[in-house]
Scaffold this active site. Structure first.
Site, PDB file in Angstrom:
ATOM      1  N   CYS F  32     112.771  51.681  92.096  1.00 18.49           N
ATOM      2  CA  CYS F  32     113.839  50.847  91.547  1.00 18.49           C
ATOM      3  C   CYS F  32     113.680  49.429  92.129  1.00 18.49           C
ATOM      4  O   CYS F  32     113.360  49.287  93.323  1.00 18.49           O
ATOM      5  CB  CYS F  32     115.157  51.473  91.983  1.00 18.49           C
ATOM      6  N   ASP F  53     112.177  56.240  91.252  1.00 23.68           N
ATOM      7  CA  ASP F  53     112.554  56.697  89.918  1.00 23.68           C
ATOM      8  C   ASP F  53     111.534  57.729  89.464  1.00 23.68           C
ATOM      9  O   ASP F  53     110.359  57.654  89.844  1.00 23.68           O
ATOM     10  CB  ASP F  53     112.574  55.513  88.933  1.00 23.68           C
ATOM     11  N   VAL F  68      92.005  56.963  73.981  1.00 23.01           N
ATOM     12  CA  VAL F  68      92.277  56.777  75.411  1.00 23.01           C
ATOM     13  C   VAL F  68      91.609  57.903  76.197  1.00 23.01           C
ATOM     14  O   VAL F  68      91.778  59.081  75.871  1.00 23.01           O
ATOM     15  CB  VAL F  68      93.791  56.829  75.680  1.00 23.01           C
ATOM     16  N   GLU F  69      90.891  57.547  77.226  1.00 25.96           N
ATOM     17  CA  GLU F  69      90.272  58.552  78.095  1.00 25.96           C
ATOM     18  C   GLU F  69      91.367  59.122  79.003  1.00 25.96           C
ATOM     19  O   GLU F  69      92.059  58.371  79.682  1.00 25.96           O
ATOM     20  CB  GLU F  69      89.137  57.903  78.900  1.00 25.96           C
ATOM     21  N   LEU F  70      91.499  60.463  79.006  1.00 24.65           N
ATOM     22  CA  LEU F  70      92.649  61.129  79.604  1.00 24.65           C
ATOM     23  C   LEU F  70      92.755  60.883  81.113  1.00 24.65           C
ATOM     24  O   LEU F  70      93.831  60.609  81.640  1.00 24.65           O
ATOM     25  CB  LEU F  70      92.550  62.631  79.323  1.00 24.65           C
ATOM     26  N   GLU F  88     113.172  49.413  81.239  1.00 24.09           N
ATOM     27  CA  GLU F  88     112.780  48.769  79.975  1.00 24.09           C
ATOM     28  C   GLU F  88     111.359  48.209  80.086  1.00 24.09           C
ATOM     29  O   GLU F  88     110.580  48.279  79.144  1.00 24.09           O
ATOM     30  CB  GLU F  88     113.748  47.612  79.633  1.00 24.09           C
TER      31      GLU F  88
END
Lengths: 131, 131, 131, 131, 131, 131, 131, 131, 131, 131
Positions: F32, F53, F68-70, F88
């Site tokens: 946070c 968080d 995307v390569e995992l 956000e």
């Protein structure tokens, strides 16, 4: 008495993108009006039989220029704690207060109230149209 | 005999906003008609083998000028307790009685009846169109 | 052999309102065809290795002039018990038999069959269009 | 009025083996006593505000010479439908009636009552000791 | 301030049989003490940041001569609504008050408090020994 | 500091077919912001009360030329671990970084954050239109 | 190596009705490619650290002239057991092989892969348009 | 007629270690006796109204010299399919037949029968003592 | 490095009654040791591939003279965030630190760690005997 | 062939405290023996119809001097992937291999195998006594 002046906001960090924020508060409580009359005389209400109501309040909105500050929302929802107020007013009042505070592109409030007399109620009100 | 005269209403506090109210009553009970004939002779029905039926009644509506008073709805649903009545009529009758009582913009009644003879039934009837 | 002649109906008490009836029967059982050949020689099938199949049959319909009588539906579904029959035919056959019996505005049958060989199947067939 | 004379029994087919039978009935209903006074004047009770109660009744027993006939148990439980009776008495009364009917080695009755006033109650009474 | 004088009781209708009564109240709420100091100055507490606490209170007991009256229990639990009080005291206080009111053979109180700071707490205290 | 340079990609093996890839990571954690100010001074943040968080990050996308390569996605999500950052920004930042890395036809990021102060938040942002 | 030649079909018994067939196989397993290179040298792969992958494969289709034979589908899915293959290829390959085998009106394959490195993946590819 | 001669067994590979085997069969079906009289005249029973019963059969045992062969157990359970037989006899009969077949150190059979007339039954019988 | 000096306590308000306190923290995170060597060089660990671990920590205790202060427990659990430490040590270390801080009559710590490499681990250690 | 030589261990960091370790692996797979004969000729088995088996393996133990290394346990469980082996042997074999590897105070292995032929099996074997 609900206190909309408790609601604070901060500038939306991504104002150009219409993204969605959902918040759920499972700890809402208010009082049932006494004899069908709404009141904010808290102790009085509880003593005279204004039974506590409990609900989960779900809020979905698409921010425009401002976002609701989370901690202030919590304090605002606490301000209903000792009011005698009808379900329909709880939901529409929260809708109006949030719209007044952050002028969102879209906002929906849903109050999911605990069972009373063997019947459960869910009230849902909306401001603006979801894209 | 269902008693629609038990239904009470109060003025919708937000008549200009088409918001939605959902109510669910998991404690509905009536009796099965005897020999396929509907009846409201309660004790008689039970003794002659008119078996109890159990259902959850779900009601969704958008109020116009008036809202259904929650406690009166409970009493109205209780008035089916000792009637011998078919599933289809239960649901359509509740729909008609509620429409008569509050003239809503939209109203849907769904009766979710407990399993009988290994088969479960859900009947859903609607008045007006959901926006 | 499925026995559609067992299906009975009664006049729809609300023929002018297109309401929906959903029925679910979690206790359907038939036999697997032997060597890929469908049969209704019950004892024979079971002895020769026609393994039992189990399914939940879900039926949704909007009645026109007539409604399916619930007990007769149960007896009709029982009549598959000792037949060797493929999944696809079970579902389409029930659809055809029910459409023949009550001429509904809309009818959908879904058979949700228990796992066999590590694979679960759900077959869904529809008559008419849902409004 | 509960009617224990409805309870029937049949000879236990395996009287020498202390096996256990559990039965659960999720469809029990009775009425709340009016003004704290129990009554069996059914219609009267409902009209005067004796609200319906709903419960699941769970019964576990080890039969001695006789078993409870299932259909007669159902009819017996139906006989509470229009009585005004307290939770504690419902459970202890069913226990006494079943012990009277089949003289089991062990019997336990548990009544799991729906929430009232925000509180749910479960009452459990036992006859004899579970081995 | 918790008000044990609200608790009422009625004579146990089956005093010779040690049966068990379980009650669960998912709607308990009190306030967090301010600055670690307990208080019953309700409005004051909420304004100064005494955050609301929420819990489910579970009570299991075996009555002796008297049973707890359900509606009075509800009112008693409501009397914590605006007090600033620690979890440990909530549970032990309810235990002491109920033991004082009905002198049971056995009584257990468990308070299952909602998550705070990412940690959930359940406190359980017992009077007497369960047979 | 989030490190988008950690994100790797590989050529989409089926570039002509607009198929969908959904990935969910229930183990996202960040800090946070302290006093409402975002920071990436990790140890500092935690010591000064920048509370951790926790979230589940859900990503849905339709790849164009690249996927995307995992494992690199995992490392990228780890890089938020010791940053003080608002909800956000977490979600919109991941959206921007992934769009920058693989230029997908469509991409949606949803962050489902654990309850804080009795309120749960889910933020959802989208790039492009789902076909 | 996936073996599409294992897939068998039978004539659709209801070719004129566009009904839907859903099959789910929760027992799919293959191997992770070694060093990012796909392989079908099974034992080799496992020994060198090509970790096993596990998935549920969901298939929905609307048959045209032919239906997939269930047992042959099982054998076909088993043929991936010892191949080193990427998630994206698993799903698109099954789609292509099934379309090749039965030429359906519509077909969708979804692979729901177990969590790896704290991330779960679901890949969904479609042939034709669902009516 | 139940056919215990279908039960096969194989030598326990670890006869010196008292380990436990649990098997659950959710697909048991038999018929209800007609007019309270048990019968094995299958077709006859079904036609005369001997309604199908459905149960999950749970078996737990500690093998001595022999283990139950799984496929033969399946065939044995199928042999009840068209018999009219009471719940109590189903469970005790399976217990006796399995004890006869493999002479275990301990064996328990539990039949969990689907709801009939609003009541669900579970019958549990045991041979020997669990260590 | 875990910081037991963060743990605070307050006097048990009911020291004579052995009641039980259960606390669950679903948000515990630490790092995996690098190359099997434990470390508290946080940033270093994460960069070198010391993957994050996630767990739910469950604590049950019966206080003697002192109770654990809830907020200090939260801070203490946060102090593991950037340490490389084995599962076994996490659980036993928390046990030792809590026993050192409040000298309870009984204390049990259970760490339920998220799946890694397809395997989930739960470690449970206990101090003293539960009455 | 199961390869117990893959199992590695490390010194128990708390050898004096009898704490418990539970590990669950939901991704175990092996092959069914062909014609009732166990085999480790993998490809051969699968081609000849040795169907894959799937299980969750649960292991609970109290370490003495050594703990099982988690990654080596994973590799050991993978080594069953292409063996034809009975359920009973899978569980007892894992028990023996783990006891051989770490000489624990107590160890229990439970194999929860997926449904085959409509029957699910769970086998549980134990070494030593749980304190």
């Amino acid at each position: 008495m609900p206190q909309p002046e408790l609601l604070e906001h901060f500038p939306n960090p991504y104002p150009d993108r219409p993204y969605e924020i959902f918040m759920t508060c499972p700890e809402f409580t208010s009082l049932c009006p006494i004899g069908g009359v709404e009141t904010d005389a808290a102790e009085l209400a509880l003593l005279k039989g204004g039974a506590p109501d409990f609900a989960t309040i779900n809020i979905t909105y698409i921010p425009a220029a401002a976002c609701v500050e989370l901690k202030s929302l919590k304090l605002y929802l606490w301000s209903f704690r000792n009011d005698g107020i009808f379900y329909e007013r709880v939901v529409n009042r929260i809708l109006d207060d949030l719209v007044g505070a952050v002028q969102p592109r879209f906002l929906q409030v849903s109050g999911d109230f605990n069972i009373r007399g063997g019947i459960k109620s869910v009230i849902t009100a909306t401001h603006g149209a979801r894209p």
